[in-house]
Structure formats: C-alpha cells, structure tokens
Scaffold this motif. Structure first.
Motif, PDB file in Angstrom:
ATOM      1  N   ASN A   3       8.036  81.005  -2.719  1.00 31.90           N
ATOM      2  CA  ASN A   3       8.639  80.951  -1.395  1.00 31.90           C
ATOM      3  C   ASN A   3       8.593  79.504  -0.886  1.00 31.90           C
ATOM      4  OD1 ASN A   3       9.143  81.155   1.346  1.00 31.90           O
ATOM      5  ND2 ASN A   3       8.009  83.065   1.553  1.00 31.90           N
ATOM      6  N   LEU A   4       9.578  79.099  -0.101  1.00 32.38           N
ATOM      7  CA  LEU A   4       9.627  77.732   0.429  1.00 32.38           C
ATOM      8  C   LEU A   4       8.397  77.432   1.279  1.00 32.38           C
ATOM      9  CD1 LEU A   4      11.155  75.084   0.727  1.00 32.38           C
ATOM     10  CD2 LEU A   4      12.357  76.082   2.668  1.00 32.38           C
ATOM     11  N   ASP A   5       7.946  78.399   2.076  1.00 32.69           N
ATOM     12  CA  ASP A   5       6.755  78.198   2.899  1.00 32.69           C
ATOM     13  C   ASP A   5       5.524  77.948   2.031  1.00 32.69           C
ATOM     14  OD1 ASP A   5       8.116  78.434   5.283  1.00 32.69           O
ATOM     15  OD2 ASP A   5       7.740  80.591   5.453  1.00 32.69           O
ATOM     16  N   GLU A   6       5.418  78.673   0.929  1.00 35.72           N
ATOM     17  CA  GLU A   6       4.286  78.493   0.020  1.00 35.72           C
ATOM     18  C   GLU A   6       4.311  77.102  -0.601  1.00 35.72           C
ATOM     19  OE1 GLU A   6       4.612  81.636  -2.790  1.00 35.72           O
ATOM     20  OE2 GLU A   6       4.244  83.183  -1.276  1.00 35.72           O
ATOM     21  N   VAL A   7       5.484  76.654  -0.986  1.00 32.71           N
ATOM     22  CA  VAL A   7       5.633  75.328  -1.590  1.00 32.71           C
ATOM     23  C   VAL A   7       5.249  74.256  -0.563  1.00 32.71           C
ATOM     24  CG1 VAL A   7       7.285  73.679  -2.527  1.00 32.71           C
ATOM     25  CG2 VAL A   7       7.406  76.074  -3.213  1.00 32.71           C
ATOM     26  N   ARG A   8       5.726  74.422   0.661  1.00 31.57           N
ATOM     27  CA  ARG A   8       5.416  73.463   1.727  1.00 31.57           C
ATOM     28  C   ARG A   8       3.917  73.420   2.001  1.00 31.57           C
ATOM     29  NH1 ARG A   8       8.689  75.199   5.978  1.00 31.57           N
ATOM     30  NH2 ARG A   8      10.369  74.020   5.054  1.00 31.57           N
ATOM     31  N   LYS A   9       3.273  74.592   2.057  1.00 41.60           N
ATOM     32  CA  LYS A   9       1.832  74.661   2.288  1.00 41.60           C
ATOM     33  C   LYS A   9       1.067  73.911   1.194  1.00 41.60           C
ATOM     34  CE  LYS A   9       1.207  79.021   4.688  1.00 41.60           C
ATOM     35  NZ  LYS A   9       0.615  80.364   4.576  1.00 41.60           N
ATOM     36  N   GLU A  10       1.460  74.148  -0.021  1.00 37.81           N
ATOM     37  CA  GLU A  10       0.789  73.497  -1.150  1.00 37.81           C
ATOM     38  C   GLU A  10       0.978  71.984  -1.092  1.00 37.81           C
ATOM     39  OE1 GLU A  10      -1.586  72.883  -4.268  1.00 37.81           O
ATOM     40  OE2 GLU A  10      -1.287  74.802  -3.240  1.00 37.81           O
ATOM     41  N   TYR A  11       2.202  71.558  -0.789  1.00 37.70           N
ATOM     42  CA  TYR A  11       2.472  70.123  -0.678  1.00 37.70           C
ATOM     43  C   TYR A  11       1.602  69.499   0.408  1.00 37.70           C
ATOM     44  CZ  TYR A  11       4.679  65.768   0.644  1.00 37.70           C
ATOM     45  OH  TYR A  11       4.888  64.455   0.969  1.00 37.70           O
ATOM     46  N   MET A  12       1.554  70.123   1.582  1.00 35.47           N
ATOM     47  CA  MET A  12       0.775  69.577   2.688  1.00 35.47           C
ATOM     48  C   MET A  12      -0.719  69.581   2.383  1.00 35.47           C
ATOM     49  SD  MET A  12       2.903  68.351   4.732  1.00 35.47           S
ATOM     50  CE  MET A  12       1.706  67.850   5.956  1.00 35.47           C
ATOM     51  N   ARG A  13      -1.181  70.610   1.686  1.00 33.73           N
ATOM     52  CA  ARG A  13      -2.591  70.673   1.295  1.00 33.73           C
ATOM     53  C   ARG A  13      -2.939  69.475   0.416  1.00 33.73           C
ATOM     54  NH1 ARG A  13      -2.596  75.548  -1.114  1.00 33.73           N
ATOM     55  NH2 ARG A  13      -2.758  76.551   0.920  1.00 33.73           N
ATOM     56  N   GLU A  14      -2.096  69.202  -0.561  1.00 36.05           N
ATOM     57  CA  GLU A  14      -2.332  68.063  -1.454  1.00 36.05           C
ATOM     58  C   GLU A  14      -2.212  66.730  -0.707  1.00 36.05           C
ATOM     59  OE1 GLU A  14      -3.403  67.846  -4.630  1.00 36.05           O
ATOM     60  OE2 GLU A  14      -3.744  70.002  -4.357  1.00 36.05           O
ATOM     61  N   TYR A  15      -1.231  66.635   0.161  1.00 36.02           N
ATOM     62  CA  TYR A  15      -1.044  65.410   0.936  1.00 36.02           C
ATOM     63  C   TYR A  15      -2.285  65.119   1.785  1.00 36.02           C
ATOM     64  CZ  TYR A  15       0.667  62.134   4.414  1.00 36.02           C
ATOM     65  OH  TYR A  15       0.801  61.040   5.223  1.00 36.02           O
ATOM     66  N   ARG A  16      -2.782  66.145   2.479  1.00 36.21           N
ATOM     67  CA  ARG A  16      -3.972  65.951   3.320  1.00 36.21           C
ATOM     68  C   ARG A  16      -5.192  65.599   2.480  1.00 36.21           C
ATOM     69  NH1 ARG A  16      -1.626  70.418   6.101  1.00 36.21           N
ATOM     70  NH2 ARG A  16      -2.953  71.810   4.908  1.00 36.21           N
TER      71      ARG A  16
END
Length: 57
Positions: A3-16
């Motif tokens: 899901n796009l939301d899941e991908v975004r969450k994962e990206y932000m988790r890694e970014y942080r």
C-alpha cells in the motif's frame, strides 16, 4: 503490492533513523527561537491532560 501508505511509513521511518541528529537539532533551534509558542503548546497539553484526569476519576 504494498500500500502507498505503508511505503511512505517505511520511507519516513528510515529517513528519521538516518537523520536523527539533524531532526533533533532543527527541533532544538525551533524551540529556542519560539519560546512563546513552546509555552503555549506546553500549557495547552497540560490543560488537556488535567481535564482527562478529572474525567477519569
């Protein structure tokens, strides 16, 4: 397919995770430059917290 939301969450988790110190420094700077806003936020938080505690008793 994720899901796009899941991908975004994962990206932000890694970014942080990779930019932890940079993010914390920016937060520190904002708090130092906006003491009046920090005080308002702090007071609003504790007023809400006090109301919650009154309702729970």
């Amino acid at each position: 397919m994720p899901n796009l939301d899941e991908v975004r969450k994962e990206y932000m988790r890694e970014y942080r995770k990779q930019n932890r110190e940079r993010i914390r420094q920016k937060q520190r700077e904002w708090r130092e430059n906006n003491p009046d806003k920090v005080k308002e936020i702090y007071e609003r938080f504790w007023m809400r917290k006090a109301k919650e505690l009154q309702h729970n008793t």
